[in-house]
Design an enzyme around this catalytic site. Structure first.
Site, PDB file in Angstrom:
ATOM      1  N   SER A  17      69.396  28.976  77.612  1.00 33.78           N
ATOM      2  CA  SER A  17      68.593  29.962  78.347  1.00 33.78           C
ATOM      3  C   SER A  17      68.697  31.337  77.708  1.00 33.78           C
ATOM      4  O   SER A  17      67.697  32.044  77.554  1.00 33.78           O
ATOM      5  CB  SER A  17      69.048  30.037  79.803  1.00 33.78           C
ATOM      6  OG  SER A  17      68.801  28.832  80.464  1.00 33.78           O
ATOM      7  N   ARG A  46      75.632  19.985  74.637  1.00 34.05           N
ATOM      8  CA  ARG A  46      74.934  20.282  73.390  1.00 34.05           C
ATOM      9  C   ARG A  46      75.877  20.290  72.200  1.00 34.05           C
ATOM     10  O   ARG A  46      75.455  20.042  71.086  1.00 34.05           O
ATOM     11  CB  ARG A  46      74.262  21.660  73.471  1.00 34.05           C
ATOM     12  CG  ARG A  46      73.164  21.758  74.486  1.00 34.05           C
ATOM     13  CD  ARG A  46      72.742  23.184  74.659  1.00 34.05           C
ATOM     14  NE  ARG A  46      73.912  23.940  75.125  1.00 34.05           N
ATOM     15  CZ  ARG A  46      73.884  25.188  75.544  1.00 34.05           C
ATOM     16  NH1 ARG A  46      72.774  25.873  75.524  1.00 34.05           N
ATOM     17  NH2 ARG A  46      74.980  25.781  75.970  1.00 34.05           N
ATOM     18  N   HIS A  98      67.324  21.361  80.003  1.00 30.10           N
ATOM     19  CA  HIS A  98      67.693  21.187  81.409  1.00 30.10           C
ATOM     20  C   HIS A  98      66.863  20.073  82.040  1.00 30.10           C
ATOM     21  O   HIS A  98      67.394  19.199  82.723  1.00 30.10           O
ATOM     22  CB  HIS A  98      67.440  22.472  82.211  1.00 30.10           C
ATOM     23  CG  HIS A  98      68.359  23.594  81.902  1.00 30.10           C
ATOM     24  ND1 HIS A  98      67.899  24.843  81.568  1.00 30.10           N
ATOM     25  CD2 HIS A  98      69.710  23.676  81.892  1.00 30.10           C
ATOM     26  CE1 HIS A  98      68.923  25.657  81.370  1.00 30.10           C
ATOM     27  NE2 HIS A  98      70.043  24.965  81.562  1.00 30.10           N
ATOM     28  N   LYS A 130      76.093  39.269  88.592  1.00 22.79           N
ATOM     29  CA  LYS A 130      75.247  39.160  87.403  1.00 22.79           C
ATOM     30  C   LYS A 130      73.798  39.437  87.764  1.00 22.79           C
ATOM     31  O   LYS A 130      73.306  38.983  88.785  1.00 22.79           O
ATOM     32  CB  LYS A 130      75.329  37.745  86.820  1.00 22.79           C
ATOM     33  CG  LYS A 130      76.521  37.490  85.976  1.00 22.79           C
ATOM     34  CD  LYS A 130      76.397  36.113  85.370  1.00 22.79           C
ATOM     35  CE  LYS A 130      77.210  35.989  84.114  1.00 22.79           C
ATOM     36  NZ  LYS A 130      77.071  34.652  83.534  1.00 22.79           N
TER      37      LYS A 130
END
Length: 160
Positions: A127, A90, A17, A41
């Site tokens: 993460s 990614r 990040h 969440k």
């Protein structure tokens, strides 16, 4: 002033990040690191904790500020005069998802998206994977900024 946003959950922020934020900061006058608020969440870190860590991580970048948003990112960008989203890629699966989001955002408001290839050193870092490895006692210190490592260790020692 040309502003971009680097949006995400940042639960927690990783070196991947930070790499994208730093690179975006070289391309735009101002970069807003926006932490998404999703009340359905439950993250490991609160939104406020994530923002605090991001402020510390980006303190050396004078044209970066940290904020949070809820709802549609295009609405946040319109309200804050942000012209582009900067996202890291990614993998091919990231590309598929981010391309759809970029096309939808452009269709909704004309918001542009800059898709940046990640630094290969962080191609496998996410993460969720960092949290999973840290929770099981694995060494993730080289994958996250020092403040994040410290906070992760504190969180997981509290659970023991």
């Amino acid at each position: 002033m040309r502003r971009a946003v680097c949006s995400g959950s940042y639960d927690p922020a990783t070196n991947g990040h930070l790499d994208i934020i730093e690179r975006a900061a070289k391309l735009f006058d101002e970069v807003v690191v926006a932490v998404g608020v999703n009340k359905s969440k439950k993250g490991l870190f609160t939104v406020e904790e994530r923002m605090d860590m991001l402020r510390e991580i980006t303190a050396k970048l004078p044209n970066v500020r940290v904020d949070s948003w809820q709802g549609l990112l295009v609405d946040y960008c319109r309200e804050n005069d942000i012209v582009a989203v900067a996202k890291g890629l990614r993998s091919v699966s990231d590309f598929d998802y981010e391309l759809q989001m970029a096309q939808m955002n452009r269709e909704l408001t004309g918001l542009e998206t800059l898709l940046m290839a990640n630094n290969p050193a962080y191609g496998f870092v996410s993460s969720s994977l960092v949290k999973e490895v840290a929770a099981l006692g694995g060494d993730i210190e080289h994958l996250v900024p020092p403040v994040v490592f410290k906070r992760l260790m504190e969180k997981y020692s509290e659970r023991d």
